[in-house]
Structure formats: structure tokens, C-alpha cells
Design an enzyme around this catalytic site. Structure first.
Site, mmCIF file in Angstrom:
data_model
loop_
_atom_site.group_PDB
_atom_site.id
_atom_site.type_symbol
_atom_site.label_atom_id
_atom_site.label_comp_id
_atom_site.label_asym_id
_atom_site.label_seq_id
_atom_site.Cartn_x
_atom_site.Cartn_y
_atom_site.Cartn_z
ATOM 1 N NE ARG A 1 7.055 -1.843 14.824
ATOM 2 C CZ ARG A 1 5.516 -1.772 14.941
ATOM 3 N NH1 ARG A 1 4.486 -1.776 13.974
ATOM 4 N NH2 ARG A 1 5.058 -0.998 15.834
ATOM 5 C CG PHE B 1 -1.062 -8.278 5.003
ATOM 6 C CD1 PHE B 1 -2.294 -8.104 4.457
ATOM 7 C CD2 PHE B 1 -0.449 -9.173 4.781
ATOM 8 C CE1 PHE B 1 -2.832 -9.275 3.612
ATOM 9 C CE2 PHE B 1 -1.020 -10.591 4.371
ATOM 10 C CZ PHE B 1 -2.308 -10.519 3.772
ATOM 11 C CG ASP C 1 -1.579 -2.231 3.179
ATOM 12 O OD1 ASP C 1 -1.138 -2.533 4.192
ATOM 13 O OD2 ASP C 1 -2.803 -2.252 2.854
ATOM 14 C CB SER C 2 -4.939 -4.160 -0.841
ATOM 15 O OG SER C 2 -5.604 -4.164 0.492
ATOM 16 C CB ALA D 1 -1.620 -9.876 0.447
ATOM 17 C CG ASP E 1 1.017 -8.003 11.311
ATOM 18 O OD1 ASP E 1 0.099 -8.624 11.887
ATOM 19 O OD2 ASP E 1 1.377 -6.830 11.544
ATOM 20 C CB CYS F 1 -4.023 -9.409 15.317
ATOM 21 S SG CYS F 1 -4.830 -8.901 13.596
HETATM 22 N N1 SAH Z 1 1.796 -5.070 9.650
HETATM 23 C C1 SAH Z 1 1.278 -3.798 10.124
HETATM 24 C C2 SAH Z 1 -0.039 -4.030 10.489
HETATM 25 C C3 SAH Z 1 -0.978 -4.828 9.368
HETATM 26 S S1 SAH Z 1 -2.669 -4.128 9.413
HETATM 27 C C4 SAH Z 1 2.298 -3.184 10.947
HETATM 28 O O1 SAH Z 1 3.119 -3.670 11.652
HETATM 29 O O2 SAH Z 1 1.837 -1.838 11.566
HETATM 30 C C5 SAH Z 1 -3.290 -4.883 8.002
HETATM 31 C C6 SAH Z 1 -3.152 -4.260 6.899
HETATM 32 O O3 SAH Z 1 -3.430 -5.062 5.808
HETATM 33 C C7 SAH Z 1 -3.831 -2.955 6.456
HETATM 34 O O4 SAH Z 1 -2.937 -1.827 6.063
HETATM 35 C C8 SAH Z 1 -4.599 -3.433 5.206
HETATM 36 O O5 SAH Z 1 -4.848 -2.248 4.355
HETATM 37 C C9 SAH Z 1 -4.065 -4.610 4.531
HETATM 38 N N2 SAH Z 1 -4.531 -5.358 3.667
HETATM 39 C C10 SAH Z 1 -5.884 -5.896 3.937
HETATM 40 N N3 SAH Z 1 -6.180 -6.949 3.150
HETATM 41 C C11 SAH Z 1 -5.241 -6.815 2.031
HETATM 42 C C12 SAH Z 1 -4.961 -7.580 0.972
HETATM 43 N N4 SAH Z 1 -5.844 -8.545 0.677
HETATM 44 N N5 SAH Z 1 -3.696 -7.480 0.353
HETATM 45 C C13 SAH Z 1 -2.737 -6.497 0.891
HETATM 46 N N6 SAH Z 1 -2.999 -5.690 1.754
HETATM 47 C C14 SAH Z 1 -4.225 -6.019 2.568
#
Ligand code: SAH
Length: 393
Positions: free
Chosen positions: A211, A227, A249-250, A279, A297, A337
Site C-alpha cells: 500500500r 476487491f 467490492d461485492s 469485480a 487484490d 494470496c
Molecule cells: N485488498 C484488500 C483485501 C481483499 S480481500 C485489502 O488490502 O485489505 C478480498 C475481498 O474481495 C473481500 O472483501 C471480498 O468481499 C471481495 N470479493 C470476493 N469476491 C468478489 C467479487 N467477485 N467481486 C468483488 N469483490 C469480491
């Protein structure tokens, strides 16, 4: 003190353990004695009966997680000693200071405490057990944690981490102290962290350094944070003087967390917008060239070996969309990850996506997890976070 039950290995299956790899796979075991129960401490011996070490027994593919090598029993002060060591190593990293009060204190095997994760937020330690053995030790661990400087409460959160087949009663509760209303600070930025309801321990501390790198690229750019979860990357992009930041975010809950964290640092700054949507849908519908800094991410697309092929396909498809849409001169921060996806596999998936788009792509940075998520050199599986920063012409 009573002798520990003995797990004897098959001939020729000792090798990785003699190199201090802390896992005994079920297939390597010659015989499990009748008196062993899941979560018990056991002594592991070679096929010829020599002591290898002591660990927690578990039913599953990883049958023993070794806590100490070359010993017949667990030292009585094992947790207080290992936690003190973990703390001492973090002091070297300088993470607890005026403008930063969160860090990972225990990263499982990376801190020679397989099955245990502890994140620190201010004066609260949030603890997760990934093995029945650690679950049974939770009170002992909590009390050892409270001896560390500045730790006043310990919250235990095991509902999502314990193997569900073990049929344990997951516990989500304060083992010591209570909620103290503290707000976490990372590199001078504030975050409301909800360890009670959030994912994992409430925040992805592992992206801290990445970040901070993003912040350096944000100036004047139109940023898309896919995400976003708690909006970590978005908050840094805002401070880095991005022209606009859109968070996606979903989960509506994640969007609420993001909005709250933006407000906490930048009040109602109109540069930020958020979207609770899928996404892939968002990327599919968005205008070409709308953004010149995109962060991808996602959650782990491959959570176990069996999901590897589909996971890699997911990474390829996601990145292909970004390559197709990002503005010329744009920068893409892309991550995986998934522990089972190696650095090379991830890079190959991104490479394939880039080739599909036909664009000129250069790697600017190759990223990983920060130093408070150390990798035990004998346990390379601990290196799970992979990232690439790409310049797209
Ligand atoms: N980038 C974040 C961590 C991501 S965790 C950070 O730096 O803290 C993954 C996230 O993806 C979760 O919040 C989850 O709700 C979201 N997610 C999972 N599937 C998704 C999709 N198909 N579209 C959008 N968001 C999604």
C-alpha cells in the site's frame, strides 16, 4: 510428567523433518497409537526410534505440526519464550511507534508456532488457531500474550480457521480484557478495524508495504481499487494525491468499511466513490481507459491443490480484463494470496493475460508479504503473497 504418545515414521519419510520442515504428512506415519486424540501433543520419532521432535497431532493430510525439534517434550515456557522471541524480532522491524500500531506478531510456521496467528491492533491481540492443538492451548497463549508490553486484551477468533471436521466448539470471545475502542493506525493512516465481524483478524496487515508503494504512484492518477475490503489501498491512494479513487467490492459490508475508513481520514472528500458490485461485472462494463492505476487484490482463487487449475484460470481472466481496459501509461498492481499458487505460476497466469491483450507490459516491482509475516526458511510454503507492479504502454 507423563510420556507423550509416540508417532513413528515410515522408513525414508524422515528426510524433510531432519531438515526442520515442521509438517508430518499422514502418509509418512507408520503407526498412530490408540491413545492419541486430535489436538494432543505427540512425540515424533524416526523409523528407528530416534527422537525428531514434539508437535500437535491432527486428523488430516498434515497429521503433526512440529513445535520443537530434538526434544522429548514441550518446554513448559514454550509459548512465553516463543512469543517473547516473536516480539523481539518485531522490535527490530520498528512497527510499534507513534504513527503505526498494528502488525502481525505471530505468523504460524514463520514464527515456529505452526497453527497460530496473532495480529496486534493497538493494545489488543487478535488470535486465531488453525489447529486443534493450538485451540486447546488458547488460554495459555492468551496469558503469555498479556505479558508482552502494551497488550491489554486478547480476542480469540477461531470460527473460520479451525478445521471444521474436528468438531470443536469454535470460540469467538475475549479471553482477556475487553473491547477498548481503539482505532488502528498504519503509517499515519487511521483504520476502524472490526475483528468481531470482519474477515480474518479484521484487516489485511500483509499489504502494508505494498500500500505504501502504491501511494508513491498515485499522484494525479485515476485509481480503481478492486476487491477493496477495508479500503486499505484506497486510503493510501487518497493520501498520495490521486485525482480520483473508486473502490469496488461485492460485499456491501466491505464497502461500508471502506467508506468509513475514507471518512476517518479524509472526511467527505469527493475524490472517492465506492461500488458494491461484482469485480468481473464492473471490469466488463467499465469504459476502456477510465483508469490509469488499477489494483487487483482478490481473495485466494485457489484455496487448495484441487482448485489450482480453476484458480489460475481465474487470475488469468481477471488480469486479462485489466490489461484490456487500463489506460496507456497505466500501472497495474496485481496480487495472489493463494498459498498453492507459486510465484512462477502466478507470473505465468499474468503473462498469458498480458499476451492475450497484445499490450506492451513491463514489470516494475515484484512484491511479497512484509517482514512481520516472515517465512521460516525450512518451510517455503509460508511465502504466500505474490504481487507484480506492471507498467502498461
Ligand atoms: N485488498 C484488500 C483485501 C481483499 S480481500 C485489502 O488490502 O485489505 C478480498 C475481498 O474481495 C473481500 O472483501 C471480498 O468481499 C471481495 N470479493 C470476493 N469476491 C468478489 C467479487 N467477485 N467481486 C468483488 N469483490 C469480491
Amino acid at each position: 510428567m507423563k510420556e507423550l504418545p509416540i508417532i513413528q515414521l515410515k522408513r525414508g519419510k524422515e528426510e524433510s523433518l531432519l531438515r526442520f520442515h515442521p509438517w508430518v504428512f499422514s502418509g509418512a506415519i507408520a503407526r498412530v497409537p490408540d491413545n492419541v486424540e486430535e489436538g494432543d501433543l505427540v512425540k515424533v520419532v524416526s523409523s528407528t526410534g530416534e527422537t525428531i521432535g514434539v508437535g500437535h497431532y491432527q486428523i488430516g493430510s498434515i497429521a503433526v505440526r512440529v513445535l520443537v525439534f530434538g526434544a522429548d517434550r514441550l518446554p513448559e515456557d514454550y509459548f512465553s519464550r516463543r512469543l517473547a522471541e516473536a516480539w523481539r524480532m518485531r522490535q527490530t522491524l520498528g512497527l510499534m511507534r507513534e504513527d503505526n500500531n498494528c502488525m502481525r506478531l505471530v505468523h504460524g510456521e514463520g514464527d515456529f508456532m505452526p497453527g497460530l496467528v496473532v495480529d496486534i491492533y493497538g493494545s489488543t491481540a487478535v488470535m486465531q488457531a488453525h489447529s486443534p492443538g493450538m485451540h486447546f492451548c488458547r488460554n495459555e497463549i492468551a496469558s503469555a500474550l498479556s505479558e508482552l508490553p502494551g497488550i491489554r486484551s486478547v480476542y480469540y477468533k477461531s470460527d473460520t480457521t479451525l478445521p471444521y471436521k474436528a468438531n470443536l466448539d469454535p470460540v469467538n470471545a475475549y479471553l482477556l480484557g475487553s473491547y477498548d475502542g481503539s482505532v488502528a493506525m498504519e503509517n499515519g493512516l487511521l483504520f476502524n478495524i472490526d475483528w468481531l465481524r470482519g474477515q480474518k483478524t479484521g484487516f489485511f496487515i500483509d499489504q502494508r508495504d505494498n500500500r505504501a508503494l502504491l501511494e508513491r504512484y498515485a499522484k494525479g492518477r485515476e485509481v480503481l481499487n478492486m476487491f477493496c475490503y477495508t479500503g486499505g489501498f484506497s486510503v493510501y491512494a487518497m493520501r498520495g494525491q490521486a485525482k480520483r479513487v473508486d473502490s469496488v467490492d461485492s460485499s456491501a459490508k466491505a464497502i461500508a468499511l471502506t467508506d468509513a475508513n475514507i471518512a476517518l481520514n479524509f472526511a467527505d472528500d469527493p475524490r472517492h466513490r465506492s461500488f458494491a458490485t461484482d469485480a468481473f461485472k464492473f471490469l466488463g462494463e467499465m469504459e476502456k481507459g477510465a483508469y490509469d492505476l488499477i489494483i487487483l487484490d482478490p481473495p485466494a482463487f485457489a484455496k487448495h491443490r484441487g482448485a489450482l487449475k480453476n484458480g489460475l484460470l481465474g487470475y488469468r481472466k481477471l488480469n486479462a480484463k485489466a490489461f484490456e481496459k487500463i489506460r496507456p501509461g497505466g500501472i497495474l498492481f496485481t496480487f495472489s494470496c493463494s498459498q498453492v499458487v507459486s510465484r512462477d505460476m502466478f507470473r505465468m497466469a499474468v503473462f498469458t493475460a498480458a499476451a492475450q491483450s497484445g499490450r506492451k507490459v513491463r514489470i516494475l516491482h515484484q512484491l511479497t508479504q512484509p517482514a512481520d509475516h516472515p517465512v521460516n526458511i525450512y518451510h517455503p510454503e509460508g511465502e504466500y503473497l505474490k504481487g507484480l507492479v506492471l507498467y502498461v504502454e
